[in-house]
Scaffold this active site. Structure first.
Site, PDB file in Angstrom:
ATOM      1  N   TYR A  33       0.832  -1.203   0.000  1.00 31.63           N
ATOM      2  CA  TYR A  33       0.000   0.000   0.000  1.00 31.63           C
ATOM      3  C   TYR A  33       0.863   1.248   0.000  1.00 31.63           C
ATOM      4  O   TYR A  33       2.066   1.182   0.223  1.00 31.63           O
ATOM      5  CB  TYR A  33      -0.964  -0.011   1.197  1.00 31.63           C
ATOM      6  CG  TYR A  33      -0.349   0.300   2.545  1.00 31.63           C
ATOM      7  CD1 TYR A  33       0.455  -0.628   3.204  1.00 31.63           C
ATOM      8  CD2 TYR A  33      -0.571   1.525   3.166  1.00 31.63           C
ATOM      9  CE1 TYR A  33       1.007  -0.341   4.440  1.00 31.63           C
ATOM     10  CE2 TYR A  33      -0.015   1.817   4.409  1.00 31.63           C
ATOM     11  CZ  TYR A  33       0.773   0.875   5.036  1.00 31.63           C
ATOM     12  OH  TYR A  33       1.330   1.156   6.257  1.00 31.63           O
ATOM     13  N   ARG A  52       8.481   4.278  -4.309  1.00 29.97           N
ATOM     14  CA  ARG A  52       8.439   3.235  -3.284  1.00 29.97           C
ATOM     15  C   ARG A  52       7.398   2.173  -3.623  1.00 29.97           C
ATOM     16  O   ARG A  52       7.617   0.980  -3.389  1.00 29.97           O
ATOM     17  CB  ARG A  52       8.152   3.848  -1.907  1.00 29.97           C
ATOM     18  CG  ARG A  52       8.290   2.807  -0.789  1.00 29.97           C
ATOM     19  CD  ARG A  52       8.152   3.424   0.584  1.00 29.97           C
ATOM     20  NE  ARG A  52       6.855   4.041   0.757  1.00 29.97           N
ATOM     21  CZ  ARG A  52       6.548   4.838   1.773  1.00 29.97           C
ATOM     22  NH1 ARG A  52       7.454   5.115   2.705  1.00 29.97           N
ATOM     23  NH2 ARG A  52       5.350   5.375   1.868  1.00 29.97           N
ATOM     24  N   ARG A 100      -7.223 -20.293  -2.371  1.00 34.81           N
ATOM     25  CA  ARG A 100      -6.224 -20.151  -1.314  1.00 34.81           C
ATOM     26  C   ARG A 100      -5.101 -21.178  -1.427  1.00 34.81           C
ATOM     27  O   ARG A 100      -5.344 -22.378  -1.444  1.00 34.81           O
ATOM     28  CB  ARG A 100      -6.881 -20.246   0.065  1.00 34.81           C
ATOM     29  CG  ARG A 100      -5.916 -19.905   1.196  1.00 34.81           C
ATOM     30  CD  ARG A 100      -6.602 -19.823   2.544  1.00 34.81           C
ATOM     31  NE  ARG A 100      -5.643 -19.440   3.582  1.00 34.81           N
ATOM     32  CZ  ARG A 100      -4.825 -20.308   4.173  1.00 34.81           C
ATOM     33  NH1 ARG A 100      -4.868 -21.591   3.866  1.00 34.81           N
ATOM     34  NH2 ARG A 100      -3.968 -19.885   5.093  1.00 34.81           N
ATOM     35  N   HIS A 102      -0.648 -20.896  -0.348  1.00 26.61           N
ATOM     36  CA  HIS A 102       0.365 -19.927   0.062  1.00 26.61           C
ATOM     37  C   HIS A 102       1.231 -19.473  -1.117  1.00 26.61           C
ATOM     38  O   HIS A 102       1.556 -18.303  -1.239  1.00 26.61           O
ATOM     39  CB  HIS A 102       1.246 -20.496   1.176  1.00 26.61           C
ATOM     40  CG  HIS A 102       0.534 -20.634   2.486  1.00 26.61           C
ATOM     41  ND1 HIS A 102      -0.550 -21.466   2.673  1.00 26.61           N
ATOM     42  CD2 HIS A 102       0.751 -20.035   3.681  1.00 26.61           C
ATOM     43  CE1 HIS A 102      -0.957 -21.366   3.921  1.00 26.61           C
ATOM     44  NE2 HIS A 102      -0.190 -20.505   4.556  1.00 26.61           N
ATOM     45  N   LEU A 207      10.906   1.167   7.424  1.00 28.44           N
ATOM     46  CA  LEU A 207      10.324   1.670   6.181  1.00 28.44           C
ATOM     47  C   LEU A 207      11.071   2.939   5.773  1.00 28.44           C
ATOM     48  O   LEU A 207      11.373   3.780   6.613  1.00 28.44           O
ATOM     49  CB  LEU A 207       8.836   1.990   6.378  1.00 28.44           C
ATOM     50  CG  LEU A 207       8.156   2.414   5.073  1.00 28.44           C
ATOM     51  CD1 LEU A 207       7.921   1.204   4.173  1.00 28.44           C
ATOM     52  CD2 LEU A 207       6.843   3.116   5.347  1.00 28.44           C
TER      53      LEU A 207
HETATM   54  N1  PDD Z   1       2.510   4.951   7.457  1.00 35.65           N
HETATM   55  N2  PDD Z   1       7.129   3.790   9.177  1.00 35.65           N
HETATM   56  C1  PDD Z   1       6.000   3.058   9.115  1.00 35.65           C
HETATM   57  C2  PDD Z   1       5.999   1.718   9.770  1.00 35.65           C
HETATM   58  C3  PDD Z   1       4.867   3.563   8.441  1.00 35.65           C
HETATM   59  O1  PDD Z   1       3.747   2.817   8.379  1.00 35.65           O
HETATM   60  C4  PDD Z   1       4.920   4.852   7.866  1.00 35.65           C
HETATM   61  C5  PDD Z   1       3.753   5.445   7.138  1.00 35.65           C
HETATM   62  C6  PDD Z   1       6.117   5.578   7.962  1.00 35.65           C
HETATM   63  C7  PDD Z   1       6.263   6.937   7.335  1.00 35.65           C
HETATM   64  O2  PDD Z   1       6.330   6.815   5.929  1.00 35.65           O
HETATM   65  P1  PDD Z   1       5.853   7.989   4.968  1.00 35.65           P
HETATM   66  O3  PDD Z   1       6.616   9.189   5.366  1.00 35.65           O
HETATM   67  O4  PDD Z   1       6.230   7.504   3.631  1.00 35.65           O
HETATM   68  O5  PDD Z   1       4.383   8.168   5.170  1.00 35.65           O
HETATM   69  C8  PDD Z   1       7.198   5.009   8.612  1.00 35.65           C
HETATM   70  C9  PDD Z   1       1.337   5.349   6.721  1.00 35.65           C
HETATM   71  C10 PDD Z   1       1.076   6.813   6.763  1.00 35.65           C
HETATM   72  C11 PDD Z   1       0.170   4.506   7.190  1.00 35.65           C
HETATM   73  O6  PDD Z   1       0.416   3.339   7.472  1.00 35.65           O
HETATM   74  O7  PDD Z   1      -0.969   4.985   7.224  1.00 35.65           O
END
Ligand code: PDD
Length: 287
Positions: A33, A52, A100, A102, A207
């Site tokens: 996502y 990304r 289904r 895996h 991330l």
């Molecule tokens: N989350 N780390 C994690 C685990 C995240 O889920 C997110 C973002 C970030 C920040 O990434 P970015 O700057 O690209 O939004 C860091 C989104 C907003 C969410 O899960 O809703």
């Protein structure tokens, strides 16, 4: 007004928008996502999020469901139909629908695509930033590929719930060596005692936040000293300031960690300045 969702080529009121029960995203978290902040109806940090997305998909060997240009049109059209100017755009791409099993479907299936948009009250989020938030820490327990933005978010959901039950806004994961990795849905930062801006390096299992990457640029342009270097919760408490970044939070000051004040326990000038600079830049480059 009912919200409109995009599901596999169709726009439908959210209540009627459904995915198949054998969608691999639903059954196996076999999906990725992205979340874009929306400023005045435009997508913030477009390049970073598309890049990304493509990387997450390619790491999982899921094809891009359509070109970037076509996807941009779908995202914008979903925004337009919802009549939302300030908010968040959510895109999910799963490997698709198959009986289904895996392992991947023997005969490839088309990826399934969902887009939703939600409204954000900017005045409320500004007030929240001005007040600062608290975080709790929690042991890192996620898989080894947190660089891929998958919907497999159970540890993140449990960590966020722990934060909520403690009256905190975010949970920071702490690894076996005692260093903060990142938040449940944000990246973690401090302004240390020497005034150096520090956030975890991306060789760690985190991330690669798009907001994080843009903010590194913004901070360097603003003449701040920046280091991608880990810190412990104790260092964060002893720091001058702490904050989190993400598409949802933008730049959000953290004033307490596990009930202990960060610095003097007040929102700091560096975080608020970076928030302003980041928002200015995001607005200027949104598409
Ligand atoms: N989350 N780390 C994690 C685990 C995240 O889920 C997110 C973002 C970030 C920040 O990434 P970015 O700057 O690209 O939004 C860091 C989104 C907003 C969410 O899960 O809703």
């Amino acid at each position: 007004m009912s919200r409109i969702a995009y599901v596999n080529g169709r726009f439908a009121p959210k209540m009627q928008a459904v995915v198949h029960i054998e969608d691999r995203g639903y059954q196996l978290a076999d999906a990725v996502y992205e979340v874009w902040a929306l400023f005045d109806g435009k997508l913030a940090d477009p390049e970073g999020h598309f890049a990304r997305l493509e990387r997450s998909l390619s790491e999982l060997r899921i094809p891009m469901p359509m070109s970037r240009a076509a996807l941009t049109t779908v995202l914008r059209e979903t925004v337009r139909r919802n009549r939302i100017r300030e908010g968040l755009v959510y895109l999910q791409v799963s490997r698709g629908v198959a009986r289904r099993d895996h392992a991947f479907p023997a005969t490839p299936v088309p990826p399934a695509v969902v887009v939703t948009v939600s409204r954000v009250d900017r005045a409320a989020t500004e007030a929240r930033a001005a007040a600062g938030v608290s975080v709790v820490t929690t042991p890192e327990n996620r898989w080894g590929r947190c660089d891929i933005k998958t919907v497999g978010l159970l540890p993140n959901a449990l960590a966020k719930q722990k934060a909520r039950e403690a009256g905190a806004a975010e949970a920071w994961f702490v690894d076996d060596l005692g260093f903060v990795t990142e938040g449940a849905s944000s990246n973690a930062w401090i302004v240390d005692g020497d005034g150096v801006l520090r956030t975890r390096d991306t060789n760690a299992n985190i991330l690669r936040g798009v907001t994080r990457l843009s903010l590194l640029d913004v901070a360097r342009e603003a003449g701040l000293k920046v280091e991608e270097r880990p810190f412990t919760p104790d260092e964060a408490v002893a720091a001058k300031e702490a904050f989190i970044t993400g598409a949802g939070t933008l730049v959000l000051p953290v004033v307490a960690i596990d009930g202990r004040n960060v610095g003097d326990g007040k929102v700091g000038p560096v975080a608020m300045r970076l928030r302003r600079l980041y928002i200015e830049r995001a607005k200027a480059t949104a598409i």
